[in-house]
Design an enzyme around this catalytic site. Sequence first.
Site, PDB file in Angstrom:
ATOM      1  N   GLU A 115      31.343 -57.613  -8.153  1.00  0.00           N
ATOM      2  CA  GLU A 115      31.431 -57.841  -9.600  1.00  0.00           C
ATOM      3  C   GLU A 115      31.835 -56.562 -10.323  1.00  0.00           C
ATOM      4  OE1 GLU A 115      27.920 -56.870 -12.076  1.00  0.00           O
ATOM      5  OE2 GLU A 115      27.680 -59.040 -12.003  1.00  0.00           O
TER       6      GLU A 115
ATOM      7  N   ASP B  97      32.771 -65.195  -9.026  1.00  0.00           N
ATOM      8  CA  ASP B  97      33.115 -64.566 -10.307  1.00  0.00           C
ATOM      9  C   ASP B  97      33.838 -63.254 -10.079  1.00  0.00           C
ATOM     10  OD1 ASP B  97      30.706 -63.417  -9.318  1.00  0.00           O
ATOM     11  OD2 ASP B  97      30.135 -62.749 -11.322  1.00  0.00           O
TER      12      ASP B  97
END
Length: 544
Positions: free
Chosen positions: A67, A120
């Site tokens: 991330e 993500d």
Amino acid sequence: MMRGRKTLATAVVAAVCVVTLSACTAPAQQVSDARERTVATASAFLSTYVDDGRVVRTDQGGDTVSEGQAYGLLLAVAADDEEQFDRIWDWTVDNLQRDDLLLSWQWKDGSVVDDQPASDADLDAARALVLAGDEFGRDDLRERGVELGTALLDRMTATTALGRILLPGPWATSTPHAYNPSYASPAAYAVLSDASGDTRWDELAEGSRAATAALLDANPLPTNWATVADDGTVAIAGSAGGGGEPRYGYDAVRTPIRFAESCDPADRALAGRMADALPTDEVLPAELDSGGGGVTGDRHASAYAARAAALAGGDRDEAARADLSRMTETSSSTPTYYGDAWNALTTAMLSDDVLGGCPPLSDDGAAAGATSGGAAAAGDARGAAAGLQDPVSAPAASSATPTHISIPAIGVDSDLVGLDRGADGWIEAPTDYNAVGWYEKGVLPGAVGPAVIAAHVDSPTGPAVFFDLPRLEAGDRVSISRSDGTTATFVVTGLQTVEKDTFPTASIYAPVPTPELRIVTCAGAWDPATGHYVDNLVVTAVAG
């Protein structure tokens, strides 16, 4: 106690040098545009958290997660920093990329400790690669982005009655699927759809919109985790495994931000829908329960970022800008890896199109949430040189005014008067030679950004209030009392003498991510032909 004050006799020559209003302080410019604010906040994050290509979670044990690498890539694009982008991507490839092209989630102490990918991160990284390919004219980066995106589509999506949805990882293929609403990114889907021509991205955009709408039907706020079954049944959940109490927490707050930057009005309407379920109090808790009640007394920049996005999605722009200001103030007063990342990303996503979205506050010439570090190079197409912030167009986070300044090292103890800008574009000097002023149309001392303090160095009869300013040293302290009863304290970090004719406005008044001071007076030789000193002395001080 004053440090080595000159005698009045020493200053007799200077005494006849009347300091005119235009000559005593530096020129002020309009606040920089959205692009420059984006560059500034992005550069601040990169300079703080990136170590030779690795984005370090400095407040979480010094590890690195996929991330964070993806955030670094996006912010390198936003900062127009190709070298930093290459360093971050090279480190990611060398340390996190798996044989299937997806990214291992966590690295610590020299090796991967969790090789499961998180969608993500892979989605943000793929988006960043495509954008970097366009921004830097690099087909190699664009191709890597398409390839990473295709691997994500192949392994981390599922088709349900609501449409195609983004799974959090390959482990979530069984129905009901674990689902993280904040992983969905309509703007990223659009970027990758345009780059690849793969219609699955459009399916994912439709399915994510339907799943988010269904979740908001089930609960007025998105929660960190939920489930989506193949038959389209949705439910909120406390964790990826279903345990615990559902929360609108550090994951969920990303949902309104990602939907507010979408170019599809239906997505932005979903972001606006979330605003109605959020508390309206000025002080917003970092985390809420599923019903919108606070579960902590902590404050976090990401919570204000999310509410700003939700408000912007609902066309409540003034309230959104106020939350952008609170976002940046919180990021400054309580800096964290995650908060600073979303301070920078939200600045870009809500007010600039550099990340490929349709920012809802793009017509806001002075969003208060973006007075953060760095400055664009002169002549860069990304923005002009930074200037002083002008609160006429930027909502103030506080109605306080500075009332008094104390600089013990040089014996300054003075009330503060307000200073405006003259018709010639220069900050006016105090009319009283022994008065100290602050630039009222700039940053409030103690708020985020470079606040400006100015006064005379001498007068026709002898030394003025800032006569000993050149004797300040790094470590000396400056205190500014404010009308709300608070005191902003600063520590001197350096002194710089600059020519007035070539005053480096871009570097001295560039946006910064923390409260700072620029204390300015005249310096250098006296020019009898112009009746002015030829230089300015600028003292820089940071909050401390």
